[in-house]
Design a protein around this motif. Structure first.
Motif, PDB file in Angstrom:
ATOM      1  N   UNK A  69       0.853  -1.175   0.000  1.00 47.15           N
ATOM      2  CA  UNK A  69       0.000   0.000   0.000  1.00 47.15           C
ATOM      3  C   UNK A  69       0.893   1.230   0.000  1.00 47.15           C
ATOM      4  N   UNK A  70       0.745   2.022  -1.022  1.00 46.73           N
ATOM      5  CA  UNK A  70       1.513   3.262  -1.098  1.00 46.73           C
ATOM      6  C   UNK A  70       0.563   4.410  -1.354  1.00 46.73           C
ATOM      7  N   UNK A  73       1.781  10.517   0.323  1.00 47.03           N
ATOM      8  CA  UNK A  73       2.445  10.949   1.557  1.00 47.03           C
ATOM      9  C   UNK A  73       3.622  10.034   1.895  1.00 47.03           C
ATOM     10  N   UNK A  74       3.418   8.712   1.767  1.00 45.76           N
ATOM     11  CA  UNK A  74       4.494   7.760   2.043  1.00 45.76           C
ATOM     12  C   UNK A  74       5.630   7.920   1.036  1.00 45.76           C
ATOM     13  N   UNK A  75       5.259   8.081  -0.219  1.00 43.95           N
ATOM     14  CA  UNK A  75       6.268   8.221  -1.269  1.00 43.95           C
ATOM     15  C   UNK A  75       7.122   9.457  -1.035  1.00 43.95           C
ATOM     16  N   UNK A  98       7.453   3.830  10.193  1.00 41.49           N
ATOM     17  CA  UNK A  98       6.566   2.770  10.699  1.00 41.49           C
ATOM     18  C   UNK A  98       5.856   2.033   9.563  1.00 41.49           C
ATOM     19  N   UNK A  99       6.627   1.668   8.546  1.00 43.20           N
ATOM     20  CA  UNK A  99       6.109   0.856   7.461  1.00 43.20           C
ATOM     21  C   UNK A  99       7.062  -0.315   7.258  1.00 43.20           C
ATOM     22  N   UNK A 108      10.852   2.685  -3.338  1.00 49.61           N
ATOM     23  CA  UNK A 108      12.131   3.107  -3.924  1.00 49.61           C
ATOM     24  C   UNK A 108      12.243   2.633  -5.373  1.00 49.61           C
ATOM     25  N   UNK A 109      11.877   1.382  -5.632  1.00 53.39           N
ATOM     26  CA  UNK A 109      12.043   0.832  -6.983  1.00 53.39           C
ATOM     27  C   UNK A 109      10.965   1.298  -7.958  1.00 53.39           C
TER      28      UNK A 109
END
Length: 120
Positions: A69-70, A73-75, A98-99, A108-109
């Protein structure tokens, strides 16, 4: 000869369309694929699926497969941490945000493109 699961599924689907029953299909598959032939119960299960209307020979997602799940905000958080410290590890990023480490690697990839090798 291709003895992959998808090849055997395609052969099963074809033979079933030709009017053969599951046992006949298993016996023919065993003759052709020998040790690489899939289990009888697997071929019988596929026959049931195709008789019930399934047309796809590809694997369907299984419950329990990990989901990645992305969101933006996480990216951007991963991208910010990498820009602040180019030597940060995926584990450190995972702990900080916390992931899971797998989720960090996926971001990243796939989203940031840092995992790609540049040809110069």
């Amino acid at each position: 000869m291709d003895s992959s699961r998808s090849a055997q599924r395609a052969a099963t689907q074809f033979l079933l369309a030709e009017g053969e029953n599951a046992l006949q299909i298993y016996r023919r598959m065993k003759e052709v694929y020998e040790e690489q032939c899939l289990a009888r119960c697997t071929i019988f299960r596929w026959c049931q699926s195709y008789e019930a209307g399934r047309v796809n020979i590809k694997d369907l997602p299984h419950p329990g497969q990990p989901h990645v799940v992305t969101n933006s905000a996480k990216i951007s958080a991963v991208d910010d941490l990498i820009r602040q410290n180019r030597r940060i590890t995926t584990r450190e990023i995972a702990v900080e945000l916390s992931i899971s480490k797998g989720n960090v690697k996926h971001i990243i990839r796939k989203n940031l493109g840092y995992g790609k090798v540049c040809a110069q």
